[in-house]
Design a protein around this motif. Structure first.
Motif, short mmCIF file in Angstrom:
data_model
loop_
_atom_site.label_atom_id
_atom_site.label_comp_id
_atom_site.label_asym_id
_atom_site.label_seq_id
_atom_site.Cartn_x
_atom_site.Cartn_y
_atom_site.Cartn_z
N THR A 1 -20.79 -66.13 39.64
CA THR A 1 -19.56 -65.33 39.67
C THR A 1 -19.27 -64.87 38.26
N MET A 2 -19.15 -63.56 38.09
CA MET A 2 -18.86 -62.98 36.79
C MET A 2 -17.41 -62.53 36.74
N ASP A 3 -16.73 -62.85 35.67
CA ASP A 3 -15.33 -62.48 35.51
C ASP A 3 -15.17 -60.97 35.47
N PRO A 4 -13.96 -60.46 35.80
CA PRO A 4 -13.71 -59.02 35.66
C PRO A 4 -14.08 -58.56 34.26
N GLY A 5 -14.73 -57.41 34.17
CA GLY A 5 -15.12 -56.84 32.89
C GLY A 5 -16.55 -57.15 32.47
N VAL A 6 -17.17 -58.20 33.03
CA VAL A 6 -18.56 -58.51 32.69
C VAL A 6 -19.47 -57.43 33.26
N VAL A 7 -19.25 -57.06 34.52
CA VAL A 7 -19.97 -55.94 35.14
C VAL A 7 -19.10 -54.71 34.94
N HIS A 8 -19.67 -53.70 34.32
CA HIS A 8 -18.93 -52.47 34.01
C HIS A 8 -18.97 -51.48 35.17
N PHE A 9 -18.09 -50.51 35.12
CA PHE A 9 -18.03 -49.46 36.13
C PHE A 9 -19.40 -48.77 36.23
N GLY A 10 -19.85 -48.54 37.46
CA GLY A 10 -21.06 -47.75 37.68
C GLY A 10 -22.21 -48.52 38.27
N SER A 11 -23.40 -48.12 37.85
CA SER A 11 -24.62 -48.63 38.48
C SER A 11 -25.11 -49.92 37.85
N PHE A 12 -25.96 -50.63 38.60
CA PHE A 12 -26.57 -51.86 38.13
C PHE A 12 -27.89 -52.05 38.86
N THR A 13 -28.74 -52.89 38.29
CA THR A 13 -30.00 -53.24 38.94
C THR A 13 -30.10 -54.76 39.05
N ILE A 14 -30.81 -55.19 40.08
CA ILE A 14 -31.08 -56.60 40.28
C ILE A 14 -32.57 -56.75 40.52
N GLY A 15 -33.20 -57.63 39.78
CA GLY A 15 -34.61 -57.92 39.96
C GLY A 15 -34.78 -59.32 40.52
N VAL A 16 -35.71 -59.47 41.44
CA VAL A 16 -36.03 -60.77 42.02
C VAL A 16 -37.52 -61.01 41.79
N ASP A 17 -37.84 -62.03 41.03
CA ASP A 17 -39.22 -62.40 40.73
C ASP A 17 -39.53 -63.68 41.50
N ALA A 18 -40.31 -63.54 42.57
CA ALA A 18 -40.65 -64.68 43.43
C ALA A 18 -41.92 -65.36 42.92
N SER A 19 -41.95 -66.69 43.05
CA SER A 19 -43.12 -67.44 42.61
C SER A 19 -44.31 -67.26 43.53
N SER A 20 -44.06 -66.70 44.73
CA SER A 20 -45.13 -66.48 45.70
C SER A 20 -44.79 -65.28 46.57
N ASP A 21 -45.80 -64.58 47.06
CA ASP A 21 -45.56 -63.47 47.97
C ASP A 21 -45.02 -63.93 49.32
#
Length: 137
Positions: free
Chosen positions: A104-124
């Motif tokens: 959980t990120m406090d208000p203001g940590v994530v700014h207005f607009g776009s974001f990306t999330i990457g998920v790196d799995a240890s196995s397919d």
């Protein structure tokens, strides 16, 4: 009302974009994470192996919750970025049940607009899901 309309449009766009990459339909009782409801910005119902998502519609004035569930053995490393990394954590993915991690990120940590999330799995073979929400209360 304007925020809700924009969030629904972004969510629908992401859902349509991910329909072609989801690996097999999950049975109703086999869902790793349920739909996040009206506070949701992103819902990836199921993916296997490495992946991620790009989205928009984040607001600075609200907290942001990133939740990831996974199963299948191994783990996933999750990063969320907006020009710089705003969150990173790992989730253990047991066999036969879901492991869940959240930040959980406090208000203001994530700014207005776009974001990306990457998920790196240890196995397919690792199956995962994620949600991003911005609860208004």
């Amino acid at each position: 009302m304007r925020r809700t309309s924009r969030v629904l449009a972004v969510t629908a766009l992401v859902a349509c974009a991910l329909t072609g990459v989801a690996v097999g339909p999950a049975a109703a009782n086999d869902v790793l994470l349920p739909h996040p409801g009206p506070d949701g910005l992103v819902w990836v119902p199921e993916q296997t192996g490495d992946g991620g998502v790009a989205s928009g519609g984040a607001w600075e004035g609200l907290p942001t919750v990133l939740t990831v569930a996974c199963e299948g053995g191994g783990d996933v490393r999750v990063t969320m970025s907006q020009e710089t990394e705003v969150a990173a954590f790992s989730v253990d993915c047991p066999v036969g049940e879901a492991g869940v991690g959240s930040v959980t990120m406090d208000p203001g940590v994530v700014h207005f607009g776009s974001f990306t999330i990457g998920v790196d799995a240890s196995s397919d073979d690792v199956r995962w899901a994620l949600t991003v929400t911005q609860p208004e209360s």
